[in-house]
Write a protein that holds these residues in place. Structure first.
Motif, mmCIF file in Angstrom:
data_model
loop_
_atom_site.group_PDB
_atom_site.id
_atom_site.type_symbol
_atom_site.label_atom_id
_atom_site.label_comp_id
_atom_site.label_asym_id
_atom_site.label_seq_id
_atom_site.Cartn_x
_atom_site.Cartn_y
_atom_site.Cartn_z
ATOM 1 N N GLU A 201 34.993 29.531 41.134
ATOM 2 C CA GLU A 201 35.367 30.086 39.827
ATOM 3 C C GLU A 201 35.841 31.520 40.032
ATOM 4 N N ARG B 63 37.810 35.027 37.870
ATOM 5 C CA ARG B 63 38.458 35.680 36.733
ATOM 6 C C ARG B 63 39.452 36.695 37.285
ATOM 7 N N LYS C 284 42.881 29.464 30.597
ATOM 8 C CA LYS C 284 42.117 28.836 31.683
ATOM 9 C C LYS C 284 42.914 27.695 32.314
ATOM 10 N N THR D 287 40.228 31.762 35.310
ATOM 11 C CA THR D 287 40.353 32.356 33.979
ATOM 12 C C THR D 287 41.289 33.555 34.082
ATOM 13 N N LEU E 226 43.060 36.823 32.523
ATOM 14 C CA LEU E 226 42.835 37.852 31.508
ATOM 15 C C LEU E 226 44.090 38.702 31.348
ATOM 16 N N THR F 140 33.808 41.998 31.903
ATOM 17 C CA THR F 140 34.374 40.694 32.297
ATOM 18 C C THR F 140 33.975 40.289 33.708
ATOM 19 N N ALA G 20 35.512 41.014 36.304
ATOM 20 C CA ALA G 20 36.737 40.777 37.065
ATOM 21 C C ALA G 20 37.254 42.092 37.632
#
Length: 255
Positions: free
Chosen positions: A36, A38, A120, A137, A139, A244, A246
């Protein structure tokens, strides 16, 4: 005699099964990558490329990722850009006859991604026959810097819409230069690096590096020394968002 023969056959079969059970099996190395992630787009312009990548490591030189196996679940958010194989290896030998040399030959893959808009997407790919999945994900870009003092002026506003600014110029050589950076809300600085370019093909020398990854900071000042009017420099500020979780970066080019 027939019963005895059958009995011997049964024993032989049992021994064969037992031997088979103890034959060592070499386990395949598990691919190593972010399951996963971001990531921030690097521009507010929806028509401009914003590149990122998934790096898959821990592979042997025989492991492959075929381009046909790489898929995205949402092309409107994340499209596929490229697939690149990177090889790493070494071989050592010793003049001392009592010492044994060794070698290693591994590889990794970069799966290039074009981050098209916030949202996403799931990227799937196969290492050989093993299916792998990475959830991305995306942003929207936001300016992480409140202050970016370079060559005596604040250039934080230059990266409002993009993570890169190339317009800094110096008409004369500047000695003993200090750059300072401060972040906006929810952002912290993890490192600052300075690179000096040697030619138009962007071959550069690594000049200076300040790391704050163990304790990210809201404000930093770094003395980068002399800025020569006839050379090109890049200052990279790596930042992380505490909300976040990230990370992203900002690049300033001088000359």
């Amino acid at each position: 005699m027939k019963k005895f023969t059958k009995h011997l056959a049964a024993i032989a079969m049992a021994l064969a099964v037992a031997v088979t059970a103890f034959v060592p099996v070499t386990a395949e190395a598990a691919p190593n990558y972010l399951k996963e992630n971001r990531v921030y787009r690097t521009t507010t312009d929806s028509k401009s490329y914003s590149l990122s990548s998934i790096y898959v490591s821990g592979l042997s030189k025989s492991d492959t990722i075929k381009k046909s196996s790489v898929k995205t679940s949402n092309k409107k958010v994340v499209d596929l850009a490229y697939l690149e194989k990177a090889r790493y290896g070494y071989e050592s030998d010793y003049f001392d006859a009592t010492m044994q040399g060794n070698s290693n030959d591994t590889c990794g893959y970069y799966i290039g991604l074009n981050l098209k808009k916030p949202g996403k997407a799931t990227i799937t790919f196969k290492v050989g026959k093993k299916k792998c999945t990475s959830k991305i994900t995306v942003l929207k870009w936001e300016n992480p810097l409140k202050t970016a003092k370079i060559l005596g002026k604040n250039h934080a506003g230059r990266v409002k819409n993009s993570n890169m600014y190339r317009g800094l110029k110096t008409k004369s050589t500047q000695k003993n230069q200090t750059v300072s950076f401060a972040t906006n809300k929810n952002w912290k600085i993890t490192s600052v690096a300075v690179f000096q370019f040697e030619d138009v093909n962007e071959t550069y020398n690594y000049e200076e590096h300040w790391s704050y990854s163990n304790a990210p900071k809201k404000k930093v000042s770094c003395n980068i020394g002399t800025v020569n009017k006839n050379k090109t420099y890049k200052i990279t500020v790596n930042v992380t968002n505490t909300k976040t979780k990230a990370s992203t970066y900002v690049d300033y080019y001088i000359n």
